[in-house]
Design a protein around this motif. Structure first.
Motif, PDB file in Angstrom:
ATOM      1  N   LEU A   1       0.820  -1.202   0.000  1.00 30.36           N
ATOM      2  CA  LEU A   1       0.000   0.000   0.000  1.00 30.36           C
ATOM      3  C   LEU A   1       0.862   1.263   0.000  1.00 30.36           C
ATOM      4  O   LEU A   1       0.599   2.200  -0.755  1.00 30.36           O
ATOM      5  CB  LEU A   1      -0.958   0.007   1.202  1.00 30.36           C
ATOM      6  CG  LEU A   1      -1.918   1.187   1.274  1.00 30.36           C
ATOM      7  CD1 LEU A   1      -2.780   1.276   0.017  1.00 30.36           C
ATOM      8  CD2 LEU A   1      -2.791   1.075   2.515  1.00 30.36           C
ATOM      9  N   ASP A   2       1.915   1.287   0.813  1.00 30.31           N
ATOM     10  CA  ASP A   2       2.806   2.448   0.843  1.00 30.31           C
ATOM     11  C   ASP A   2       3.497   2.632  -0.502  1.00 30.31           C
ATOM     12  O   ASP A   2       3.627   3.758  -1.002  1.00 30.31           O
ATOM     13  CB  ASP A   2       3.855   2.303   1.947  1.00 30.31           C
ATOM     14  CG  ASP A   2       3.252   2.429   3.335  1.00 30.31           C
ATOM     15  OD1 ASP A   2       2.091   2.869   3.443  1.00 30.31           O
ATOM     16  OD2 ASP A   2       3.934   2.083   4.309  1.00 30.31           O
ATOM     17  N   LYS A   3       3.934   1.539  -1.101  1.00 27.80           N
ATOM     18  CA  LYS A   3       4.577   1.595  -2.413  1.00 27.80           C
ATOM     19  C   LYS A   3       3.600   2.147  -3.452  1.00 27.80           C
ATOM     20  O   LYS A   3       3.965   3.014  -4.259  1.00 27.80           O
ATOM     21  CB  LYS A   3       5.046   0.191  -2.813  1.00 27.80           C
ATOM     22  CG  LYS A   3       5.707   0.109  -4.162  1.00 27.80           C
ATOM     23  CD  LYS A   3       6.141  -1.323  -4.449  1.00 27.80           C
ATOM     24  CE  LYS A   3       6.701  -1.472  -5.834  1.00 27.80           C
ATOM     25  NZ  LYS A   3       7.092  -2.864  -6.110  1.00 27.80           N
ATOM     26  N   GLU A   4       2.373   1.690  -3.400  1.00 24.69           N
ATOM     27  CA  GLU A   4       1.336   2.155  -4.319  1.00 24.69           C
ATOM     28  C   GLU A   4       1.116   3.659  -4.182  1.00 24.69           C
ATOM     29  O   GLU A   4       1.045   4.389  -5.178  1.00 24.69           O
ATOM     30  CB  GLU A   4       0.030   1.407  -4.024  1.00 24.69           C
ATOM     31  CG  GLU A   4      -1.094   1.711  -4.952  1.00 24.69           C
ATOM     32  CD  GLU A   4      -0.952   1.027  -6.285  1.00 24.69           C
ATOM     33  OE1 GLU A   4      -1.721   1.371  -7.191  1.00 24.69           O
ATOM     34  OE2 GLU A   4      -0.068   0.169  -6.460  1.00 24.69           O
ATOM     35  N   ILE A   5       1.046   4.138  -2.953  1.00 24.09           N
ATOM     36  CA  ILE A   5       0.830   5.566  -2.701  1.00 24.09           C
ATOM     37  C   ILE A   5       2.003   6.384  -3.228  1.00 24.09           C
ATOM     38  O   ILE A   5       1.808   7.419  -3.878  1.00 24.09           O
ATOM     39  CB  ILE A   5       0.582   5.820  -1.198  1.00 24.09           C
ATOM     40  CG1 ILE A   5      -0.783   5.236  -0.798  1.00 24.09           C
ATOM     41  CG2 ILE A   5       0.653   7.300  -0.869  1.00 24.09           C
ATOM     42  CD1 ILE A   5      -1.047   5.219   0.690  1.00 24.09           C
ATOM     43  N   ILE A   6       3.227   5.941  -2.984  1.00 24.84           N
ATOM     44  CA  ILE A   6       4.414   6.656  -3.474  1.00 24.84           C
ATOM     45  C   ILE A   6       4.416   6.705  -5.001  1.00 24.84           C
ATOM     46  O   ILE A   6       4.665   7.755  -5.601  1.00 24.84           O
ATOM     47  CB  ILE A   6       5.716   6.000  -2.948  1.00 24.84           C
ATOM     48  CG1 ILE A   6       5.855   6.195  -1.439  1.00 24.84           C
ATOM     49  CG2 ILE A   6       6.943   6.522  -3.694  1.00 24.84           C
ATOM     50  CD1 ILE A   6       6.176   7.600  -0.986  1.00 24.84           C
ATOM     51  N   ILE A   7       4.138   5.592  -5.649  1.00 26.70           N
ATOM     52  CA  ILE A   7       4.124   5.554  -7.118  1.00 26.70           C
ATOM     53  C   ILE A   7       3.060   6.494  -7.669  1.00 26.70           C
ATOM     54  O   ILE A   7       3.328   7.280  -8.579  1.00 26.70           O
ATOM     55  CB  ILE A   7       3.922   4.113  -7.634  1.00 26.70           C
ATOM     56  CG1 ILE A   7       5.180   3.285  -7.386  1.00 26.70           C
ATOM     57  CG2 ILE A   7       3.561   4.103  -9.125  1.00 26.70           C
ATOM     58  CD1 ILE A   7       5.026   1.806  -7.673  1.00 26.70           C
ATOM     59  N   LEU A   8       1.859   6.441  -7.115  1.00 24.41           N
ATOM     60  CA  LEU A   8       0.784   7.293  -7.613  1.00 24.41           C
ATOM     61  C   LEU A   8       1.068   8.779  -7.371  1.00 24.41           C
ATOM     62  O   LEU A   8       0.779   9.618  -8.216  1.00 24.41           O
ATOM     63  CB  LEU A   8      -0.550   6.901  -6.975  1.00 24.41           C
ATOM     64  CG  LEU A   8      -1.126   5.564  -7.427  1.00 24.41           C
ATOM     65  CD1 LEU A   8      -2.299   5.169  -6.548  1.00 24.41           C
ATOM     66  CD2 LEU A   8      -1.532   5.602  -8.894  1.00 24.41           C
ATOM     67  N   ARG A   9       1.662   9.088  -6.232  1.00 19.66           N
ATOM     68  CA  ARG A   9       1.905  10.493  -5.889  1.00 19.66           C
ATOM     69  C   ARG A   9       3.103  11.077  -6.643  1.00 19.66           C
ATOM     70  O   ARG A   9       3.012  12.153  -7.221  1.00 19.66           O
ATOM     71  CB  ARG A   9       2.136  10.632  -4.378  1.00 19.66           C
ATOM     72  CG  ARG A   9       2.393  12.044  -3.928  1.00 19.66           C
ATOM     73  CD  ARG A   9       1.132  12.887  -4.046  1.00 19.66           C
ATOM     74  NE  ARG A   9       1.401  14.218  -3.577  1.00 19.66           N
ATOM     75  CZ  ARG A   9       1.137  15.310  -4.277  1.00 19.66           C
ATOM     76  NH1 ARG A   9       0.557  15.215  -5.451  1.00 19.66           N
ATOM     77  NH2 ARG A   9       1.411  16.489  -3.795  1.00 19.66           N
ATOM     78  N   TYR A  10       4.228  10.378  -6.630  1.00 23.83           N
ATOM     79  CA  TYR A  10       5.454  10.964  -7.161  1.00 23.83           C
ATOM     80  C   TYR A  10       5.796  10.553  -8.585  1.00 23.83           C
ATOM     81  O   TYR A  10       6.391  11.325  -9.322  1.00 23.83           O
ATOM     82  CB  TYR A  10       6.633  10.676  -6.224  1.00 23.83           C
ATOM     83  CG  TYR A  10       6.460  11.403  -4.919  1.00 23.83           C
ATOM     84  CD1 TYR A  10       6.586  12.781  -4.860  1.00 23.83           C
ATOM     85  CD2 TYR A  10       6.122  10.727  -3.761  1.00 23.83           C
ATOM     86  CE1 TYR A  10       6.391  13.468  -3.678  1.00 23.83           C
ATOM     87  CE2 TYR A  10       5.926  11.393  -2.562  1.00 23.83           C
ATOM     88  CZ  TYR A  10       6.062  12.771  -2.536  1.00 23.83           C
ATOM     89  OH  TYR A  10       5.857  13.442  -1.366  1.00 23.83           O
TER      90      TYR A  10
END
Length: 167
Positions: free
Chosen positions: A121-130
């Motif tokens: 989930l954290d990886k997904e959020i980082i990819i989507l955001r940055y």
């Protein structure tokens, strides 16, 4: 409202479908690539995303931006691919980053390793955001959690990445 009209137009107009694909192909491809890190696989998944969208276009209901819906389809397609392969080789970094010399490549590999060490989930959020440069609100819709939770998890993931990347 605009999205609803666009979808109705897409159902009947092949040119509109082509325009939608052209406008969104790169960002969906990049999203897929950041997850599977293989050009051919990312292209296959991206094509599958648009195929699924077109096939089920009449079932689409206005839940937010159309692009967010494409990301949801992509996320599910990536999950299906990973489930099928079970042994995805996440070390295929070299494809997109051949310019800039060995120092840049080593730094990029360090970033990938740090990203891979995050929970999904954290990886997904980082990819989507940055990497995809999406807003918190859009990320919230795509991964179906409250925006406040996205902000909280993003800050924690940023802190974790910073700690893991410091030498």
């Amino acid at each position: 409202m605009f999205e609803k009209k666009l979808v109705k137009k897409l159902i009947f107009d092949e040119g509109e479908i082509e325009t939608l694909i052209q406008e969104n192909y790169k960002c969906i491809y990049r999203y897929c690539f950041y997850h599977v890190r293989n050009r051919e696989v990312a292209q296959d998944i991206t094509q599958d995303v648009f195929f699924k969208f077109i096939k089920e276009i009449d079932r689409y209901k206005e839940y937010g931006r159309l692009k967010n819906y494409l990301y949801v389809i992509a996320k599910n397609s990536i999950r299906d691919y990973i489930r099928k392969t079970q042994n995805v080789n996440l070390k295929l970094v070299e494809e997109e980053y051949d310019d800039g010399g060995i120092d840049k490549k080593l730094m990029q590999m360090s970033i990938w390793e740090a990203l891979d060490s995050l929970d999904d989930l954290d990886k997904e959020i980082i990819i989507l955001r940055y990497y995809q440069e999406l807003r918190i609100k859009d990320i919230s819709q795509i991964i179906d959690i409250p925006a406040s939770t996205v902000r909280y998890k993003l800050k924690n993931a940023e802190k974790t990445l910073k700690n893991r990347l410091e030498l």
